[in-house]
Design an enzyme around this catalytic site. Structure first.
Site, short mmCIF file in Angstrom:
data_model
loop_
_atom_site.label_atom_id
_atom_site.label_comp_id
_atom_site.label_asym_id
_atom_site.label_seq_id
_atom_site.Cartn_x
_atom_site.Cartn_y
_atom_site.Cartn_z
N ARG A 1 47.50 51.83 39.46
CA ARG A 1 46.41 51.09 38.79
C ARG A 1 45.87 49.95 39.65
O ARG A 1 44.68 49.64 39.61
CB ARG A 1 46.90 50.55 37.44
CG ARG A 1 45.81 49.87 36.60
CD ARG A 1 46.37 49.44 35.25
NE ARG A 1 45.34 48.95 34.35
CZ ARG A 1 45.23 47.70 33.93
NH1 ARG A 1 46.12 46.78 34.32
NH2 ARG A 1 44.26 47.34 33.09
N ILE B 1 38.22 47.40 33.21
CA ILE B 1 39.21 48.47 33.19
C ILE B 1 40.05 48.24 31.93
O ILE B 1 40.48 47.13 31.65
CB ILE B 1 40.08 48.45 34.47
CG1 ILE B 1 41.09 49.62 34.46
CG2 ILE B 1 40.77 47.12 34.66
CD1 ILE B 1 41.87 49.75 35.76
N SER B 2 40.26 49.29 31.17
CA SER B 2 40.96 49.17 29.89
C SER B 2 42.41 48.75 30.07
O SER B 2 43.03 48.96 31.12
CB SER B 2 40.93 50.50 29.14
OG SER B 2 39.62 50.83 28.74
N HIS B 3 42.98 48.16 29.01
CA HIS B 3 44.41 47.88 28.98
C HIS B 3 45.17 49.19 29.23
O HIS B 3 44.76 50.26 28.75
CB HIS B 3 44.83 47.36 27.60
CG HIS B 3 44.31 46.01 27.24
ND1 HIS B 3 42.98 45.76 26.99
CD2 HIS B 3 44.97 44.83 27.07
CE1 HIS B 3 42.83 44.49 26.68
NE2 HIS B 3 44.01 43.89 26.74
N PRO B 4 46.29 49.15 29.92
CA PRO B 4 47.12 50.35 30.06
C PRO B 4 47.48 50.96 28.70
O PRO B 4 47.54 52.19 28.56
CB PRO B 4 48.37 49.83 30.79
CG PRO B 4 47.87 48.68 31.58
CD PRO B 4 46.83 48.02 30.71
#
Length: 216
Positions: A38, A64-67
């Protein structure tokens, strides 16, 4: 940036967090996220925090989205090897890479030219190849390649994009955030027939808005 032993160690900690604290049980999802680096999809100033459950700014005023969000959406899709998946919102390419690593044939659209260029370059560098990648309007989908087994939307639409639903096969699954920016709910839709959709409300969420037309 390289993918060091330190990065790999932090990824393992993240995976255990997703499994033990957030209840992600799909090992295919967890394994893919343990493989995909990531930190290579974000700016170097955020590198030390890349494996915390946080969103970060990327190009074109997007995020970028949260994991945890990537893991949840990926699990909800119930991906199996060879699935033909339409992704609306390539973004920086991280979610795309996770789906490809899971064995999916990914067809992905991005409306922001800067992000399209970044993701294309980054995915090539990682030898992570979606089946088809295009700069275009997500609301239109990719009718030429339809029908799709699954559809994932990584931005929030105020109303359900009917054209995307048309491109989903009977028995297919769509995972999509719906609602106004401050009132978004994540849904999983299963297309029972051309006239019947099974709707599962997953819970509140927060995504950047889904916009039509391209932005170069």
């Amino acid at each position: 940036m390289q993918d060091s032993f330190v990065h790999k160690g932090k990824r393992k900690i993240l995976i255990e967090y997703l499994r033990n604290n957030l209840g992600i049980v799909d090992e295919n999802v967890l394994q893919a996220m343990n493989v995909i680096p990531r930190h290579l999809f974000i700016e170097s100033i955020f590198e030390d925090y890349a494996y915390e459950d946080r969103a970060f700014p990327i190009l074109a005023q997007q995020t970028i989205s949260h994991p945890s969000t990537v893991a949840e959406q990926s699990e909800l899709l119930q991906v199996t090897t060879g699935d033909k998946i339409l992704e609306i919102g390539t973004g920086c390419g991280y979610q795309t890479a996770v789906l490809v690593e899971m064995g999916a044939h990914v067809y992905t659209i991005e409306r922001q030219k800067d992000l399209y260029d970044f993701a294309s370059k980054k995915l090539r560098e990682l030898n992570c190849r979606p089946k088809f990648q295009i700069f275009g309007d997500g609301f239109e989908g990719l009718p030429t390649f339809a029908p799709f087994d699954k559809v994932i939307v990584t931005c929030g639409a105020e109303t359900l994009p009917v054209e995307l639903l048309k491109q989903l096969k009977i028995g297919g699954i769509m995972v999509i955030p719906l609602g106004k920016t401050d009132e978004q709910i994540l849904y999983r839709l299963t297309k029972i027939s051309e006239r019947e959709i099974e709707t599962e409300e997953i819970g509140p969420c927060k995504f950047v808005p889904m916009l039509n037309k391209t932005n170069s």
